[in-house]
Structure formats: C-alpha cells, structure tokens
Design a protein around this motif. Sequence first.
Motif, PDB file in Angstrom:
ATOM      1  N   LEU A 146       0.820  -1.203   0.000  1.00 55.39           N
ATOM      2  CA  LEU A 146       0.000   0.000   0.000  1.00 55.39           C
ATOM      3  C   LEU A 146       0.858   1.259   0.000  1.00 55.39           C
ATOM      4  O   LEU A 146       0.544   2.236  -0.693  1.00 55.39           O
ATOM      5  CB  LEU A 146      -0.930  -0.002   1.216  1.00 55.39           C
ATOM      6  CG  LEU A 146      -2.056  -1.042   1.170  1.00 55.39           C
ATOM      7  CD1 LEU A 146      -2.708  -1.184   2.542  1.00 55.39           C
ATOM      8  CD2 LEU A 146      -3.099  -0.662   0.121  1.00 55.39           C
ATOM      9  N   VAL A 147       1.936   1.251   0.755  1.00 56.33           N
ATOM     10  CA  VAL A 147       2.795   2.437   0.837  1.00 56.33           C
ATOM     11  C   VAL A 147       3.497   2.695  -0.493  1.00 56.33           C
ATOM     12  O   VAL A 147       3.538   3.834  -0.978  1.00 56.33           O
ATOM     13  CB  VAL A 147       3.826   2.284   1.967  1.00 56.33           C
ATOM     14  CG1 VAL A 147       4.863   3.392   1.900  1.00 56.33           C
ATOM     15  CG2 VAL A 147       3.136   2.286   3.330  1.00 56.33           C
ATOM     16  N   LEU A 148       4.047   1.656  -1.103  1.00 52.00           N
ATOM     17  CA  LEU A 148       4.893   1.839  -2.293  1.00 52.00           C
ATOM     18  C   LEU A 148       4.134   1.722  -3.614  1.00 52.00           C
ATOM     19  O   LEU A 148       4.522   2.354  -4.607  1.00 52.00           O
ATOM     20  CB  LEU A 148       6.035   0.818  -2.276  1.00 52.00           C
ATOM     21  CG  LEU A 148       6.964   0.878  -1.063  1.00 52.00           C
ATOM     22  CD1 LEU A 148       8.072  -0.158  -1.208  1.00 52.00           C
ATOM     23  CD2 LEU A 148       7.539   2.273  -0.877  1.00 52.00           C
ATOM     24  N   ARG A 154      -8.897  -1.306  -5.057  1.00 46.85           N
ATOM     25  CA  ARG A 154      -9.701  -0.571  -4.074  1.00 46.85           C
ATOM     26  C   ARG A 154      -9.611   0.939  -4.287  1.00 46.85           C
ATOM     27  O   ARG A 154     -10.161   1.722  -3.499  1.00 46.85           O
ATOM     28  CB  ARG A 154      -9.244  -0.911  -2.653  1.00 46.85           C
ATOM     29  CG  ARG A 154      -9.405  -2.389  -2.295  1.00 46.85           C
ATOM     30  CD  ARG A 154      -9.073  -2.651  -0.833  1.00 46.85           C
ATOM     31  NE  ARG A 154     -10.027  -2.000   0.058  1.00 46.85           N
ATOM     32  CZ  ARG A 154     -11.204  -2.507   0.407  1.00 46.85           C
ATOM     33  NH1 ARG A 154     -11.577  -3.702  -0.068  1.00 46.85           N
ATOM     34  NH2 ARG A 154     -12.018  -1.858   1.222  1.00 46.85           N
ATOM     35  N   GLY A 155      -8.909   1.356  -5.351  1.00 42.49           N
ATOM     36  CA  GLY A 155      -8.779   2.781  -5.626  1.00 42.49           C
ATOM     37  C   GLY A 155      -7.919   3.514  -4.618  1.00 42.49           C
ATOM     38  O   GLY A 155      -8.113   4.710  -4.377  1.00 42.49           O
ATOM     39  N   VAL A 156      -6.937   2.809  -4.040  1.00 44.16           N
ATOM     40  CA  VAL A 156      -6.059   3.402  -3.035  1.00 44.16           C
ATOM     41  C   VAL A 156      -4.724   3.752  -3.685  1.00 44.16           C
ATOM     42  O   VAL A 156      -3.998   2.848  -4.118  1.00 44.16           O
ATOM     43  CB  VAL A 156      -5.825   2.438  -1.851  1.00 44.16           C
ATOM     44  CG1 VAL A 156      -4.858   3.051  -0.839  1.00 44.16           C
ATOM     45  CG2 VAL A 156      -7.155   2.088  -1.183  1.00 44.16           C
ATOM     46  N   HIS A 163       3.368  11.686  -0.806  1.00 43.76           N
ATOM     47  CA  HIS A 163       4.285  12.089   0.267  1.00 43.76           C
ATOM     48  C   HIS A 163       5.756  11.995  -0.121  1.00 43.76           C
ATOM     49  O   HIS A 163       6.624  12.225   0.724  1.00 43.76           O
ATOM     50  CB  HIS A 163       4.015  11.251   1.514  1.00 43.76           C
ATOM     51  CG  HIS A 163       2.652  11.482   2.099  1.00 43.76           C
ATOM     52  ND1 HIS A 163       2.388  12.494   2.998  1.00 43.76           N
ATOM     53  CD2 HIS A 163       1.472  10.838   1.888  1.00 43.76           C
ATOM     54  CE1 HIS A 163       1.105  12.462   3.335  1.00 43.76           C
ATOM     55  NE2 HIS A 163       0.521  11.480   2.673  1.00 43.76           N
ATOM     56  N   GLY A 164       6.032  11.690  -1.401  1.00 47.75           N
ATOM     57  CA  GLY A 164       7.405  11.679  -1.884  1.00 47.75           C
ATOM     58  C   GLY A 164       8.037  10.310  -1.866  1.00 47.75           C
ATOM     59  O   GLY A 164       7.678   9.446  -1.066  1.00 47.75           O
ATOM     60  N   ALA A 165       8.991  10.104  -2.750  1.00 45.74           N
ATOM     61  CA  ALA A 165       9.634   8.799  -2.898  1.00 45.74           C
ATOM     62  C   ALA A 165      10.311   8.338  -1.613  1.00 45.74           C
ATOM     63  O   ALA A 165      10.356   7.140  -1.316  1.00 45.74           O
ATOM     64  CB  ALA A 165      10.652   8.850  -4.039  1.00 45.74           C
ATOM     65  N   LYS A 166      10.840   9.268  -0.825  1.00 51.81           N
ATOM     66  CA  LYS A 166      11.478   8.915   0.441  1.00 51.81           C
ATOM     67  C   LYS A 166      10.523   9.039   1.622  1.00 51.81           C
ATOM     68  O   LYS A 166      10.928   8.820   2.768  1.00 51.81           O
ATOM     69  CB  LYS A 166      12.696   9.811   0.673  1.00 51.81           C
ATOM     70  CG  LYS A 166      13.808   9.608  -0.355  1.00 51.81           C
ATOM     71  CD  LYS A 166      15.004  10.502  -0.031  1.00 51.81           C
ATOM     72  CE  LYS A 166      16.131  10.290  -1.027  1.00 51.81           C
ATOM     73  NZ  LYS A 166      17.303  11.163  -0.730  1.00 51.81           N
ATOM     74  N   LEU A 167       9.277   9.448   1.330  1.00 56.54           N
ATOM     75  CA  LEU A 167       8.242   9.582   2.355  1.00 56.54           C
ATOM     76  C   LEU A 167       8.611  10.607   3.424  1.00 56.54           C
ATOM     77  O   LEU A 167       8.167  10.519   4.569  1.00 56.54           O
ATOM     78  CB  LEU A 167       7.943   8.224   3.007  1.00 56.54           C
ATOM     79  CG  LEU A 167       7.343   7.186   2.056  1.00 56.54           C
ATOM     80  CD1 LEU A 167       7.462   5.780   2.643  1.00 56.54           C
ATOM     81  CD2 LEU A 167       5.890   7.516   1.757  1.00 56.54           C
ATOM     82  N   THR A 168       9.416  11.593   3.031  1.00 57.20           N
ATOM     83  CA  THR A 168       9.781  12.672   3.947  1.00 57.20           C
ATOM     84  C   THR A 168       8.963  13.935   3.687  1.00 57.20           C
ATOM     85  O   THR A 168       9.191  14.964   4.316  1.00 57.20           O
ATOM     86  CB  THR A 168      11.271  13.014   3.833  1.00 57.20           C
ATOM     87  OG1 THR A 168      11.572  13.390   2.476  1.00 57.20           O
ATOM     88  CG2 THR A 168      12.144  11.830   4.240  1.00 57.20           C
ATOM     89  N   GLY A 169       7.997  13.856   2.773  1.00 57.29           N
ATOM     90  CA  GLY A 169       7.152  14.997   2.466  1.00 57.29           C
ATOM     91  C   GLY A 169       7.606  15.758   1.238  1.00 57.29           C
ATOM     92  O   GLY A 169       8.706  15.549   0.722  1.00 57.29           O
ATOM     93  N   VAL A 170       6.728  16.626   0.756  1.00 58.28           N
ATOM     94  CA  VAL A 170       6.981  17.444  -0.431  1.00 58.28           C
ATOM     95  C   VAL A 170       6.532  18.868  -0.126  1.00 58.28           C
ATOM     96  O   VAL A 170       5.408  19.085   0.348  1.00 58.28           O
ATOM     97  CB  VAL A 170       6.217  16.902  -1.662  1.00 58.28           C
ATOM     98  CG1 VAL A 170       6.501  17.767  -2.888  1.00 58.28           C
ATOM     99  CG2 VAL A 170       6.555  15.446  -1.926  1.00 58.28           C
ATOM    100  N   ALA A 222       2.144   0.003  10.690  1.00 61.76           N
ATOM    101  CA  ALA A 222       3.231  -0.849  11.178  1.00 61.76           C
ATOM    102  C   ALA A 222       4.435  -0.792  10.245  1.00 61.76           C
ATOM    103  O   ALA A 222       5.586  -0.706  10.690  1.00 61.76           O
ATOM    104  CB  ALA A 222       2.739  -2.285  11.332  1.00 61.76           C
ATOM    105  N   TRP A 223       4.184  -0.846   8.930  1.00 60.48           N
ATOM    106  CA  TRP A 223       5.312  -0.831   7.987  1.00 60.48           C
ATOM    107  C   TRP A 223       6.052   0.502   8.044  1.00 60.48           C
ATOM    108  O   TRP A 223       7.288   0.541   8.114  1.00 60.48           O
ATOM    109  CB  TRP A 223       4.832  -1.108   6.568  1.00 60.48           C
ATOM    110  CG  TRP A 223       5.970  -1.362   5.625  1.00 60.48           C
ATOM    111  CD1 TRP A 223       6.590  -2.552   5.373  1.00 60.48           C
ATOM    112  CD2 TRP A 223       6.654  -0.386   4.816  1.00 60.48           C
ATOM    113  NE1 TRP A 223       7.619  -2.383   4.467  1.00 60.48           N
ATOM    114  CE2 TRP A 223       7.679  -1.075   4.108  1.00 60.48           C
ATOM    115  CE3 TRP A 223       6.497   0.973   4.623  1.00 60.48           C
ATOM    116  CZ2 TRP A 223       8.539  -0.419   3.227  1.00 60.48           C
ATOM    117  CZ3 TRP A 223       7.352   1.639   3.754  1.00 60.48           C
ATOM    118  CH2 TRP A 223       8.357   0.945   3.065  1.00 60.48           C
TER     119      TRP A 223
END
Length: 258
Positions: A146-148, A154-156, A163-170, A222-223
């Motif tokens: 789901l994250v990657l 489910r249209g998710v 949130h960006g490739a590194k998940l540190t925000g944009v 959790a991930w």
Amino acid sequence: MNRFVSLCRRLRRQAPRAAFALFVLGMGSAAMAATPPQAGAAPGVPDTMQQRVAACTSCHGVHGEGSADNVAIPRLAGKPAGYLVQQLEYFQTGQRRHAPMEYVVRQLSPAYLRDIAAYFAQQDVPYRRQPVPAVSAEILRRGEQLVLRGDSTRGVPSCVSCHGAKLTGVEPMMPGLMGLSYDYLNTQLVSWRTRQRAAEGPYCMGVVANRMRESDIAAVSAWLAGQEPPADLHPVPASAHTEPLPGWCVMGKSGAGQ
C-alpha cells in the motif's frame, strides 16, 4: 524558567486534564512575552522564539522532535512550514479536533502561527525510534504494498505518490510520514475516516482512508513505523516530485504561499 520546565515534565506524565492545564500555562507565558512591560513594572518574560513556542515544546519536544513519553504526540521538526500553518489554522476552525491544541491556537494571529510553523520547519534533530507492535510478515507485506504501490482494486493510491519517494514529504504542503510512531499514524488514519480530521476542497485523505480496510490501516502504520528514516527528514522541493497527485486530490491553499 527551570521551574516551568520541571512542571511541564511532571504534567506530561499525568492525565489529559493536567496536560490541558499545561497548555493554558504555556500560552499565558507566551501572551506575557508579547505584552510590553509598563513603566516601573518588573521585567516581563523575554519575547524570544523559544518562549513563544513554550506551550508547543512542552509536549512536542524542545526542537519538535516528538515526545519520548507519549508516542501519540508527533514529531514536528522539519515538516513543511505551509503544512504546519494549515494544521494550526485547522485547529483554530475546528476542522481538526484536539481540545488542548484548539485552546492553544484559538487567539493567535496569522503572523504568530507563521512564526511557529517556520520555527519547527527549520529544526533538524535526530530521529528517535518508537516501539512498533509485533505483526506478521503477511501484514508487513500488505503495508509495504500500500505504501509503495497502492491498491488499484480498491482505488487506493500509494503513499509515495503524494508524500514523496522517500516519504519525507513534499514542499509546500505534503507532510513526511517517516519518523512518526505507529500509534500516531494509526490514530490519524482513523481520524480521517471518522472526520475528526478534515481539509479544504476534496477530502483526499478521508477518501483514501475510507477505501482502506481497518487491517490495511494497521498494516500501513506498522510498515511505516518500522522503517529506518533517511538521514535528512526534510521535505523535498515540489520540483523534485514528478508523480502527479490523483485527479480527485487537490492540496489545501491556506499554507501554500508561506
């Protein structure tokens, strides 16, 4: 000041009512700092940025690193200033609900909110690993998916798509997800589902959270909480994020120009 800090630490370990009292005390000090002393009066509280954010740092940490005692209190350090301004405004209007935060920001001016947001956006402090509940490998695989990659059935959309490739925000409005605790992530996703959190325009995260099963929310939380964040937790510039947002998702406007 040392007595104030000592009181803060004691209250943070007590019931929510005591925490609420702490916020009142902190903002009272900030108000005193903003009021010029009258002639002949004893010197007031110094009007420093550290004093202005005293009510914030008493729970979120001196540099917004998050609470060591309460995993539900998030890290603020390095979040986009526009996003932080927007969330403070949402607490003012009730679009985002949390009684202590609503009280703290109720009387603050837009300029004061921008000062607070800029202070925490500029902070750069090490990540503190938070506890993660034991979950199965299958749950972690679902969370990673789901994250990657998201779940088109489910249209998710994936978390990285916003949130960006590194998940540190944009910049200027997308917050990072790295460095947040399991409890905080899980609580916020549930809050989006139940409209305890809201946003301008399309209810993007509300839509996403309601397309996820409860087990999906736990898996994503959790991930994410189990990952080792990159050394630089600051958001990437908007120009570095090339993946378009879902067509039905539009960023809020309130903090975007900051």
